[in-house]
Motif scaffolding. Structure first.
Motif, PDB file in Angstrom:
ATOM      1  N   ILE A 276       0.846  -1.199   0.000  1.00 54.51           N
ATOM      2  CA  ILE A 276       0.000   0.000   0.000  1.00 54.51           C
ATOM      3  C   ILE A 276       0.878   1.244   0.000  1.00 54.51           C
ATOM      4  O   ILE A 276       0.663   2.183  -0.776  1.00 54.51           O
ATOM      5  N   VAL A 277       1.890   1.250   0.865  1.00 52.83           N
ATOM      6  CA  VAL A 277       2.813   2.394   0.930  1.00 52.83           C
ATOM      7  C   VAL A 277       3.539   2.576  -0.398  1.00 52.83           C
ATOM      8  O   VAL A 277       3.661   3.699  -0.913  1.00 52.83           O
TER       9      VAL A 277
ATOM     10  N   ILE B  21       1.118   4.139  -2.956  1.00 58.09           N
ATOM     11  CA  ILE B  21       0.889   5.569  -2.717  1.00 58.09           C
ATOM     12  C   ILE B  21       2.104   6.383  -3.148  1.00 58.09           C
ATOM     13  O   ILE B  21       1.986   7.399  -3.842  1.00 58.09           O
ATOM     14  N   GLU B  22       3.291   5.934  -2.754  1.00 57.06           N
ATOM     15  CA  GLU B  22       4.508   6.657  -3.125  1.00 57.06           C
ATOM     16  C   GLU B  22       4.694   6.673  -4.636  1.00 57.06           C
ATOM     17  O   GLU B  22       5.108   7.679  -5.212  1.00 57.06           O
TER      18      GLU B  22
ATOM     19  N   LEU C 173       2.218   9.244  -6.298  1.00 55.55           N
ATOM     20  CA  LEU C 173       2.481  10.638  -5.919  1.00 55.55           C
ATOM     21  C   LEU C 173       3.828  11.131  -6.447  1.00 55.55           C
ATOM     22  O   LEU C 173       4.044  12.334  -6.544  1.00 55.55           O
TER      23      LEU C 173
ATOM     24  N   GLY D  32      -3.000   1.117  -3.038  1.00 58.59           N
ATOM     25  CA  GLY D  32      -2.159   2.266  -2.719  1.00 58.59           C
ATOM     26  C   GLY D  32      -2.140   3.284  -3.846  1.00 58.59           C
ATOM     27  O   GLY D  32      -2.196   4.499  -3.599  1.00 58.59           O
TER      28      GLY D  32
ATOM     29  N   GLU E 291      -4.531   3.822  -5.969  1.00 61.02           N
ATOM     30  CA  GLU E 291      -5.821   4.506  -5.965  1.00 61.02           C
ATOM     31  C   GLU E 291      -5.919   5.520  -4.836  1.00 61.02           C
ATOM     32  O   GLU E 291      -6.466   6.611  -5.002  1.00 61.02           O
ATOM     33  N   LEU E 292      -5.402   5.177  -3.669  1.00 62.70           N
ATOM     34  CA  LEU E 292      -5.428   6.124  -2.552  1.00 62.70           C
ATOM     35  C   LEU E 292      -4.613   7.373  -2.879  1.00 62.70           C
ATOM     36  O   LEU E 292      -5.039   8.498  -2.606  1.00 62.70           O
ATOM     37  N   GLY E 293      -3.439   7.179  -3.472  1.00 61.48           N
ATOM     38  CA  GLY E 293      -2.623   8.325  -3.872  1.00 61.48           C
ATOM     39  C   GLY E 293      -3.306   9.163  -4.930  1.00 61.48           C
ATOM     40  O   GLY E 293      -3.273  10.401  -4.890  1.00 61.48           O
ATOM     41  N   GLN E 294      -3.961   8.500  -5.872  1.00 60.72           N
ATOM     42  CA  GLN E 294      -4.679   9.219  -6.932  1.00 60.72           C
ATOM     43  C   GLN E 294      -5.842  10.014  -6.358  1.00 60.72           C
ATOM     44  O   GLN E 294      -6.081  11.165  -6.754  1.00 60.72           O
TER      45      GLN E 294
ATOM     46  N   LEU F  89      -6.104  11.248  -3.332  1.00 60.60           N
ATOM     47  CA  LEU F  89      -5.548  12.409  -2.626  1.00 60.60           C
ATOM     48  C   LEU F  89      -5.229  13.538  -3.602  1.00 60.60           C
ATOM     49  O   LEU F  89      -5.527  14.712  -3.348  1.00 60.60           O
TER      50      LEU F  89
END
Length: 327
Positions: A146-147, A150-151, A154, A275, A277-280, A282
């Motif tokens: 997940i990390v 996200i990284e 972003l 991860g 999708e979560l970054g996207q 944000l």
């Protein structure tokens, strides 16, 4: 020039022109037990044209680490091969990545033991030491990927520029939601297909077409500003889905470069995608919030409105040329 426009321009123009699609390149430490308390170690360290990160794995003092093959220099990494021996198992011993706190990269660690146990976890500059778990932990695998997801999104500046262009093109919350969902669905499909070996495309052409997709959207923004009707303005979800398929192959290339735990591929794939999708999300929330500020904050002059698509197109054009030359 208003603050909103300045902020968006800074995000675009502050990017180095030679920034690649997948800036996140963690180091990779693979440890395979080949006999009782004897391990083959592969240490993959990121490098640039003129610099290799000065980071090293450090084990318990009772272990000895000896190089078995001369270092191999690859395009983006240096590979080191060692044999690790000790009087005890690695479980419950300390692993440290020396000097990691002086860098900005992560280290993905993959440990496979003869008893079938498999450990995957992430070390970061803020946490460069860990006690190797005694038992495998699926949550640790999930958290790691997940990390990384996200990284990756972003710091994957070309993907962010593509999403930014979509946001500038799409009018209305429902249409925006449909467009982002189409992009998400498309890149999730090809990411999964590529990692699972169902379908794949060579990396360099994919990276070039991703840059071309951003140039295309920048040109579409200019058309819309002139009032010229186009398929992109009417059905942005269709364009997002079409190019999203290619972006998924780009995500897959990055994930395969990072490495996957062979016994946890479905979990790692699912959580990496989560991860991303979560970054996207944000990023979309940030840009959507800026674009929804009162109109009094938005640029009034036509030439000001054109700066952002020209900036997006210029950066993407440079990437396109750079990637074609690199074939």
């Amino acid at each position: 020039m208003n603050k909103v426009l300045r902020a968006l321009l800074f995000l675009i123009l502050a990017l180095p022109f030679n920034t690649l699609a997948h800036e996140v390149r963690p180091a990779y430490l693979q440890i395979n037990e080949v006999s009782s308390n004897t391990y083959n170690v592969l240490w993959k360290v990121p490098r640039t044209a003129d610099k290799v990160l000065d980071i090293q794995p450090l084990f318990n003092n009772s272990f000895t680490l000896n190089e078995t093959i001369a270092p191999r220099i690859l395009e983006a990494f240096v590979l080191y091969t060692y044999q690790l021996k000790g009087p005890i198992s690695l479980s419950n011993t300390t692993l440290t990545i020396n000097n990691l706190n002086k860098t900005g990269v992560d280290v993905l660690v993959d440990i496979r033991l003869l008893n079938g146990e498999h450990h995957s976890f992430l070390l970061q500059p803020s946490k460069n030491i860990i006690v190797v778990p005694e038992k495998p932990n699926k949550w640790m695998v999930a958290k790691t990927y997940i990390v990384l997801g996200i990284e990756h999104i972003l710091l994957g500046f070309d993907h962010l520029l593509f999403v930014l262009a979509l946001l500038l093109i799409t009018k209305g919350f429902k249409k925006l939601l449909k467009t982002i969902t189409a992009f998400t669905l498309a890149h999730s499909i090809t990411l999964s297909f590529s990692v699972l070996g169902i379908a794949s495309l060579p990396g360099p052409p994919v990276e070039a077409v991703i840059a071309l997709s951003i140039v295309f959207l920048a040109m579409e923004i200019l058309k819309i500003q002139k009032g010229v009707p186009s398929l992109t303005s009417q059905k942005p979800w269709l364009v997002a889905f079409s190019f999203g398929l290619l972006h998924g192959f780009g995500f897959a290339g990055a994930l395969q470069e990072i490495g996957l735990p062979q016994q946890e591929i479905p979990l790692a794939l699912a959580t990496f995608n989560l991860g991303v999708e979560l970054g996207q999300i944000l990023f979309v929330i940030l840009v959507f919030t800026l674009l929804k500020l009162p109109k009094s904050f938005m640029p009034k002059h036509v030439w000001m409105q054109k700066i952002i698509p020209y900036a997006i197109g210029s950066v993407a054009s440079f990437w396109l040329i750079e990637r074609i030359i690199g074939f």
